[in-house]
Design a protein around this motif. Sequence first.
Motif, PDB file in Angstrom:
ATOM      1  N   TYR A  80      62.903  46.430  46.600  1.00  0.00           N
ATOM      2  CA  TYR A  80      63.770  45.350  46.127  1.00  0.00           C
ATOM      3  C   TYR A  80      64.965  45.137  47.057  1.00  0.00           C
ATOM      4  O   TYR A  80      65.691  44.156  46.914  1.00  0.00           O
ATOM      5  CB  TYR A  80      64.231  45.630  44.699  1.00  0.00           C
ATOM      6  CG  TYR A  80      63.141  45.368  43.680  1.00  0.00           C
ATOM      7  CD1 TYR A  80      63.060  44.161  43.005  1.00  0.00           C
ATOM      8  CD2 TYR A  80      62.165  46.328  43.422  1.00  0.00           C
ATOM      9  CE1 TYR A  80      62.051  43.915  42.087  1.00  0.00           C
ATOM     10  CE2 TYR A  80      61.145  46.098  42.515  1.00  0.00           C
ATOM     11  CZ  TYR A  80      61.085  44.883  41.848  1.00  0.00           C
ATOM     12  OH  TYR A  80      60.067  44.636  40.948  1.00  0.00           O
ATOM     13  N   THR A  81      65.153  46.040  48.003  1.00  0.00           N
ATOM     14  CA  THR A  81      66.139  45.821  49.047  1.00  0.00           C
ATOM     15  C   THR A  81      65.836  44.534  49.796  1.00  0.00           C
ATOM     16  O   THR A  81      66.743  43.801  50.212  1.00  0.00           O
ATOM     17  CB  THR A  81      66.125  46.994  50.049  1.00  0.00           C
ATOM     18  OG1 THR A  81      66.374  48.206  49.360  1.00  0.00           O
ATOM     19  CG2 THR A  81      67.156  46.810  51.140  1.00  0.00           C
ATOM     20  N   PHE A  82      64.547  44.230  49.959  1.00  0.00           N
ATOM     21  CA  PHE A  82      64.125  43.058  50.733  1.00  0.00           C
ATOM     22  C   PHE A  82      63.643  41.920  49.842  1.00  0.00           C
ATOM     23  O   PHE A  82      63.374  40.826  50.330  1.00  0.00           O
ATOM     24  CB  PHE A  82      62.977  43.455  51.678  1.00  0.00           C
ATOM     25  CG  PHE A  82      63.251  44.711  52.441  1.00  0.00           C
ATOM     26  CD1 PHE A  82      64.105  44.705  53.526  1.00  0.00           C
ATOM     27  CD2 PHE A  82      62.668  45.907  52.060  1.00  0.00           C
ATOM     28  CE1 PHE A  82      64.372  45.865  54.229  1.00  0.00           C
ATOM     29  CE2 PHE A  82      62.930  47.083  52.760  1.00  0.00           C
ATOM     30  CZ  PHE A  82      63.785  47.053  53.846  1.00  0.00           C
ATOM     31  N   GLU A  83      63.506  42.186  48.557  1.00  0.00           N
ATOM     32  CA  GLU A  83      62.947  41.179  47.640  1.00  0.00           C
ATOM     33  C   GLU A  83      63.869  41.001  46.442  1.00  0.00           C
ATOM     34  O   GLU A  83      63.490  41.231  45.287  1.00  0.00           O
ATOM     35  CB  GLU A  83      61.549  41.618  47.189  1.00  0.00           C
ATOM     36  CG  GLU A  83      60.591  41.815  48.359  1.00  0.00           C
ATOM     37  CD  GLU A  83      59.262  42.413  47.935  1.00  0.00           C
ATOM     38  OE1 GLU A  83      59.108  42.768  46.757  1.00  0.00           O
ATOM     39  OE2 GLU A  83      58.377  42.529  48.785  1.00  0.00           O
ATOM     40  N   ARG A  84      65.104  40.586  46.719  1.00  0.00           N
ATOM     41  CA  ARG A  84      66.132  40.510  45.685  1.00  0.00           C
ATOM     42  C   ARG A  84      65.802  39.488  44.597  1.00  0.00           C
ATOM     43  O   ARG A  84      66.338  39.561  43.499  1.00  0.00           O
ATOM     44  CB  ARG A  84      67.487  40.174  46.322  1.00  0.00           C
ATOM     45  CG  ARG A  84      67.974  41.213  47.331  1.00  0.00           C
ATOM     46  CD  ARG A  84      68.320  42.517  46.647  1.00  0.00           C
ATOM     47  NE  ARG A  84      68.731  43.542  47.587  1.00  0.00           N
ATOM     48  CZ  ARG A  84      69.971  43.702  48.028  1.00  0.00           C
ATOM     49  NH1 ARG A  84      70.922  42.877  47.637  1.00  0.00           N
ATOM     50  NH2 ARG A  84      70.250  44.671  48.869  1.00  0.00           N
ATOM     51  N   ARG A  85      64.964  38.507  44.899  1.00  0.00           N
ATOM     52  CA  ARG A  85      64.677  37.457  43.921  1.00  0.00           C
ATOM     53  C   ARG A  85      63.555  37.832  42.957  1.00  0.00           C
ATOM     54  O   ARG A  85      63.283  37.113  42.002  1.00  0.00           O
ATOM     55  CB  ARG A  85      64.323  36.155  44.642  1.00  0.00           C
ATOM     56  CG  ARG A  85      65.508  35.584  45.447  1.00  0.00           C
ATOM     57  CD  ARG A  85      65.160  34.250  46.065  1.00  0.00           C
ATOM     58  NE  ARG A  85      66.294  33.702  46.815  1.00  0.00           N
ATOM     59  CZ  ARG A  85      66.273  32.531  47.461  1.00  0.00           C
ATOM     60  NH1 ARG A  85      65.163  31.793  47.437  1.00  0.00           N
ATOM     61  NH2 ARG A  85      67.336  32.111  48.109  1.00  0.00           N
TER      62      ARG A  85
END
Length: 213
Positions: A182-187
Amino acid sequence: MVIGVVTETRNRQDRAAGTRTLILDAAVACLVELGYAGASTLAIQAKAGVSRGRLLHHFPSRDELLVAASQHLTATRLAQTEVRVAEQLADEPEGPRRVERCIELLWTTFHEPPFWAAVELWTAARTNAALAAALRPEERALRDAIREVGDRIWGPAVCAHPNYPELRELLFTSMRGAALPYTFERRRDPSNDPHVPLWKSLAHRLLFADGQC
């Protein structure tokens, strides 16, 4: 005269404690917002609005300050999480549905500031021996505190099951790993993560297949 001295001493202690908390809150904010590299003592000092001397009086070392800040945040959030989860589970009787709700609620904690602050420190500690040494005993104490809070959240019936320790450790390590992308996929919406139904299915097999819970 004695009463006056005691009162003044307490006032100084209260002011010192207030300053310490102010610095810790500022350090947490910098750690979460700017990351380990950006959480300099100057940035923390500016956000806290304190003098350089006062900051160094409480925390002579930057790493000591950041470790203390992370533990301060997590300890505060642990208490808040326990109260929040207890309120949300108040109407859930013991059984499969309560276990599922526990999994959902525990999963949300891996998307809150304490987790990301910890990730920043873990990453930095890989190549920073001094930070790793300062962080190691705090992490052990924190893990014990998380276990204790988790045990109270799950409830006595689940905790008494012989498979509970295995489930607890598996969920903790799995959720920690699953949260990192989720560091790279905040949405992405964590509640729709495909691991959630897998964790629930695993819990059902470990806790309810033998009819003990």
